[in-house]
Structures are given as structure tokens and as C-alpha cells.
Write a protein that holds these residues in place. Structure first.
Motif, PDB file in Angstrom:
ATOM      1  N   ILE A 162       0.812  -1.212   0.000  1.00  0.00           N
ATOM      2  CA  ILE A 162       0.000   0.000   0.000  1.00  0.00           C
ATOM      3  C   ILE A 162       0.846   1.263   0.000  1.00  0.00           C
ATOM      4  N   THR A 201      -0.461   4.937   0.804  1.00  0.00           N
ATOM      5  CA  THR A 201      -1.722   5.540   1.258  1.00  0.00           C
ATOM      6  C   THR A 201      -2.153   6.730   0.415  1.00  0.00           C
ATOM      7  N   GLY A 211      -2.956   4.060  -3.355  1.00  0.00           N
ATOM      8  CA  GLY A 211      -3.812   2.885  -3.285  1.00  0.00           C
ATOM      9  C   GLY A 211      -2.993   1.626  -3.134  1.00  0.00           C
ATOM     10  N   THR A 212      -3.526   0.523  -3.688  1.00  0.00           N
ATOM     11  CA  THR A 212      -2.875  -0.787  -3.575  1.00  0.00           C
ATOM     12  C   THR A 212      -2.130  -1.105  -4.859  1.00  0.00           C
ATOM     13  N   SER A 249      -5.689  -0.556  -7.462  1.00  0.00           N
ATOM     14  CA  SER A 249      -6.920  -0.148  -6.779  1.00  0.00           C
ATOM     15  C   SER A 249      -6.637   1.089  -5.945  1.00  0.00           C
ATOM     16  N   GLU A 250      -7.568   2.030  -5.965  1.00  0.00           N
ATOM     17  CA  GLU A 250      -7.418   3.210  -5.115  1.00  0.00           C
ATOM     18  C   GLU A 250      -7.763   2.888  -3.670  1.00  0.00           C
ATOM     19  N   ASP A 251      -8.464   1.782  -3.456  1.00  0.00           N
ATOM     20  CA  ASP A 251      -8.799   1.342  -2.101  1.00  0.00           C
ATOM     21  C   ASP A 251      -7.643   0.530  -1.537  1.00  0.00           C
ATOM     22  N   TYR A 252      -7.609   0.436  -0.209  1.00  0.00           N
ATOM     23  CA  TYR A 252      -6.593  -0.402   0.415  1.00  0.00           C
ATOM     24  C   TYR A 252      -7.066  -0.872   1.777  1.00  0.00           C
ATOM     25  N   ASP A 253      -6.470  -1.965   2.208  1.00  0.00           N
ATOM     26  CA  ASP A 253      -6.759  -2.568   3.503  1.00  0.00           C
ATOM     27  C   ASP A 253      -5.621  -2.187   4.441  1.00  0.00           C
TER      28      ASP A 253
END
Length: 141
Positions: free
Chosen positions: A59, A61, A64-65, A74-78
């Protein structure tokens, strides 16, 4: 007494500062690289590590991922389960979070321990691995 101690497979390495730790991970030439080149080095090393941790998400931040080939997939991440590579500090804490090595710090040196409430910690050293996840959360909240 050196403020940082890295323990890998039972061997201890004493380090004077965070730059010594960074150089031991990435090599001395790392400091001569641009910020973008450093990010790519962090990605390459973390990508290799992620293969041994069931494809641990890598990641950034701000972006993204990452997927393969240093591309954002992906612009999202965990955040909680990911390996953060934004900077050297978050990279080292991510290594500690997955227990790649054990990092000990003298309790009053405040390289990593500055954000830790140390009143209940006994002994001269703090095991940073025990606090890595909380430190990352503190840094990014």
C-alpha cells in the motif's frame, strides 16, 4: 549503548540510528536515490516479502494498492492488513508488524517509541514489533 537492536534468527545487530537501520535494509546507496526511486526500491523489496505472506497487499496511502510491476491496481486499500511503503518509517513498522525481524529500542531514545506510553514497560528496551500496528494507526489517523 546503541539505541536500536535488530534480532534476526537469533543474531543481534546493534545500530546507532534509524539511518543505519535503513542502510542495513536497503543498502548504503539508497540514500543517493530520488524519492521516487526509493519508493520503487521499497516496493520491490515488499513485493518479494508479500509472496511469502499470502500476497500481503502493498500500500501507498496516497495512491492505493499496488499490483505487479509497480502499478496501482486499486485506489482502495486494507490498511490494517497491508504492508505500507509510503516512507522508510512506515516500511520498517510494516516489517515489524509481520515479524520479519525483531526490533528493540532503548526506551528513552524515541526513534519509534515516542508515541508509546512506556509507563508499564519494564526493562531498558521496548520491543517495537508489539506496537508496530498501533504506531502505524497513530501515524495515519
Amino acid at each position: 549503548m546503541e539505541p536500536l537492536v535488530v534480532v534476526i534468527q537469533g543474531q543481534q545487530f546493534k545500530l546507532n540510528n534509524i539511518n543505519d537501520l535503513i542502510a542495513s535494509i536497503f543498502g548504503k546507496g539508497y540514500f543517493e536515490l530520488s524519492q521516487e526511486e526509493r519508493l520503487k526500491v521499497r516496493y520491490e523489496k515488499s513485493y518479494a516479502i508479500s509472496q511469502f505472506h499470502k500476497y500481503l497487499p502493498i500500500i501507498n496511502t496516497d495512491e492505493g494498492t499496488y499490483g505487479e510491476n509497480f502499478e496501482i491496481v486499486s485506489e482502495d486499500y486494507d490498511f490494517e492488513n497491508g504492508f505500507i511503503i509510503d516512507d522508510d518509517y512506515s516500511y520498517i513498522l510494516s516489517l515489524c508488524k509481520i515479524n520479519s525481524f525483531m526490533l528493540l529500542e532503548i526506551r528513552n531514545s524515541n526513534i519509534f517509541t515516542g508515541l508509546i506510553d512506556k509507563k508499564d514497560i519494564e526493562g531498558d528496551y521496548v520491543v517495537i514489533n508489539h506496537f508496530a500496528k498501533d504506531l502505524l494507526e497513530e501515524l495515519y489517523n
